[in-house]
Motif scaffolding. Structure first.
Motif, short mmCIF file in Angstrom:
data_model
loop_
_atom_site.label_atom_id
_atom_site.label_comp_id
_atom_site.label_asym_id
_atom_site.label_seq_id
_atom_site.Cartn_x
_atom_site.Cartn_y
_atom_site.Cartn_z
N MET A 39 53.09 132.24 -64.90
CA MET A 39 53.14 132.31 -66.37
C MET A 39 53.79 133.60 -66.87
O MET A 39 54.05 133.73 -68.09
CB MET A 39 51.73 132.23 -66.95
CG MET A 39 50.86 133.45 -66.69
SD MET A 39 49.24 133.27 -67.50
CE MET A 39 48.45 134.83 -67.00
N ASN A 61 51.25 128.77 -64.03
CA ASN A 61 49.89 129.29 -64.19
C ASN A 61 49.90 130.74 -63.72
O ASN A 61 50.94 131.26 -63.30
CB ASN A 61 48.88 128.42 -63.41
CG ASN A 61 49.12 128.42 -61.90
OD1 ASN A 61 49.50 129.45 -61.32
ND2 ASN A 61 48.89 127.29 -61.25
N LEU B 36 50.29 127.42 -74.02
CA LEU B 36 49.91 126.41 -73.03
C LEU B 36 50.57 125.11 -73.42
O LEU B 36 50.31 124.60 -74.53
CB LEU B 36 48.38 126.25 -72.99
CG LEU B 36 47.83 125.03 -72.24
CD1 LEU B 36 48.22 125.04 -70.77
CD2 LEU B 36 46.30 124.97 -72.39
N ILE B 59 52.10 128.87 -69.89
CA ILE B 59 51.29 128.12 -68.92
C ILE B 59 51.63 126.66 -69.12
O ILE B 59 51.68 126.18 -70.26
CB ILE B 59 49.79 128.39 -69.19
CG1 ILE B 59 49.50 129.89 -69.03
CG2 ILE B 59 48.90 127.54 -68.28
CD1 ILE B 59 48.33 130.37 -69.87
N ARG B 60 51.92 125.95 -68.03
CA ARG B 60 52.30 124.55 -68.17
C ARG B 60 51.64 123.70 -67.08
O ARG B 60 51.58 124.11 -65.92
CB ARG B 60 53.83 124.39 -68.09
CG ARG B 60 54.56 125.17 -69.16
CD ARG B 60 56.07 125.03 -69.09
NE ARG B 60 56.52 123.68 -69.42
CZ ARG B 60 57.80 123.34 -69.54
NH1 ARG B 60 58.74 124.25 -69.34
NH2 ARG B 60 58.14 122.09 -69.83
N GLY B 64 49.70 119.62 -70.67
CA GLY B 64 49.39 120.85 -71.41
C GLY B 64 47.89 120.97 -71.65
O GLY B 64 47.45 121.56 -72.65
N ALA B 66 43.85 121.88 -71.32
CA ALA B 66 43.02 123.07 -71.13
C ALA B 66 42.10 122.85 -69.92
O ALA B 66 40.88 122.82 -70.03
CB ALA B 66 42.22 123.37 -72.38
N ALA B 70 44.03 126.25 -66.38
CA ALA B 70 44.70 126.79 -67.57
C ALA B 70 43.82 127.86 -68.21
O ALA B 70 44.32 128.90 -68.66
CB ALA B 70 45.01 125.67 -68.57
N LEU B 74 44.64 131.70 -69.02
CA LEU B 74 44.51 132.26 -70.37
C LEU B 74 43.59 133.47 -70.38
O LEU B 74 43.85 134.46 -71.08
CB LEU B 74 43.98 131.19 -71.35
CG LEU B 74 44.97 130.07 -71.70
CD1 LEU B 74 44.25 128.93 -72.43
CD2 LEU B 74 46.12 130.59 -72.57
N ILE B 88 48.47 126.08 -78.16
CA ILE B 88 48.43 124.91 -77.28
C ILE B 88 49.35 123.85 -77.87
O ILE B 88 49.22 123.49 -79.04
CB ILE B 88 46.99 124.37 -77.14
CG1 ILE B 88 46.09 125.46 -76.53
CG2 ILE B 88 46.97 123.09 -76.31
CD1 ILE B 88 44.62 125.06 -76.42
#
Lengths: 184, 184
Positions: A39, A61, B36, B59-60, B64, B66, B70, B74, B88
């Motif tokens: 990321m 990530n 994200l 972040i993928r 997408g 959570a 993820a 985050l 998001i």
């Protein structure tokens, strides 16, 4: 409205105004591969690997690790959307080399605020309260960059959900030069 | 060397040749936020949100979503690298709306080869053997796009590792227009 949101929406309006025939792109990646990378803000996989919209799946990530969730995404990519080759890209100067599970868990127990790092390591100056929730998380840090790439290539290759003959290649991206170097 | 690899390395050499002062970018995201979004090939978050190298964590994963991974990313983004706002972004025509856990598990039990979809739904024409490993995976599909955004914003906001006052905003990206629409 936040300043970040304001700028994102301004940039998005400009992008959408020139959207053109990207409206006709199909869901399956045109070039038939997926990239798993970190990321990290310095990395732009579309730019460093030459990807246009529609070309390839991009999974990102913290660390570019082959987590269970990255494997979920890769299996969907291959099984449902036809990709036949995976590229895993870690990078130099990765944040994941600067801490350990114990450090992160300790920092989160102190507070949820952003910690600082200097030559003496990570330090939490937050006001608290913290949480013990981080104790349950495998943060997927690493100490040997090339080994982390080999480990993740192996983890994907040996997943029972990934065909044995699907190529999985591993790289290091150099944040100082922009260059990709093949590891495995 | 694969054709994909060959083209990636050619594009990378051109990128590295013009790398310039990107070598001096710092690890913490300069604009202090994380995005994200989905791995979908049609999405280029740097382009649709106007991000330069160094600006923001991206972040993928498939959808997408959570996911725990993820959220791991985050929390690292905020706690160690100073981001103070999360975005998001799910999108129209997402592959995650085309199947269910049961469908994916059934397809993987038949073979590891890429399945096909038509008006009658998903069909596996692979030769097998398959695997029951997919039975253990929550594939994180969804049926209501806007609700999936609200669900994921809520999941991040209510994580014990995310400060209560950290803004988490949710969007839908329209693959037909390139436009972001705020959901929550």
């Amino acid at each position: 409205m936040s300043e970040n949101l304001d700028k994102i929406l301004q940039a998005n309006a400009a992008y959408a105004a020139e959207f053109g025939d990207k409206a006709n792109l199909a869901m399956p990646p045109a070039r038939g591969f997926a990239v798993l990378t970190c990321m990290d803000a310095r990395l732009d996989p579309a730019k460093f690997a030459g990807l246009a919209e529609g070309d390839a799946h991009v999974i990102r990530n913290a660390g570019g690790r082959a987590s269970d969730d990255a494997i979920r995404s890769l299996v969907i990519s291959h099984k449902l959307l036809g990709t036949q080759e995976f590229f895993i890209v870690h990078h130099t100067d990765c944040g994941m080399e600067t801490f350990t599970d114990d450090i992160m868990r300790g920092l989160l127990r102190q507070s949820l605020d952003t910690a600082t790092i200097d030559e003496n390591g990570w330090r939490d100056t937050g006001a608290g309260p913290g949480t013990t929730e981080g104790d349950q998380v495998a943060w997927l840090t690493f100490t040997d960059l090339a080994q982390s790439v080999r480990d993740d290539v192996l983890r994907v290759k040996t997943s029972p959900m990934v065909p044995d003959d699907l190529p999985v290649r591993g790289f290091i991206y150099d944040c100082k030069s922009g260059r990709l170097e093949e590891v495995v």
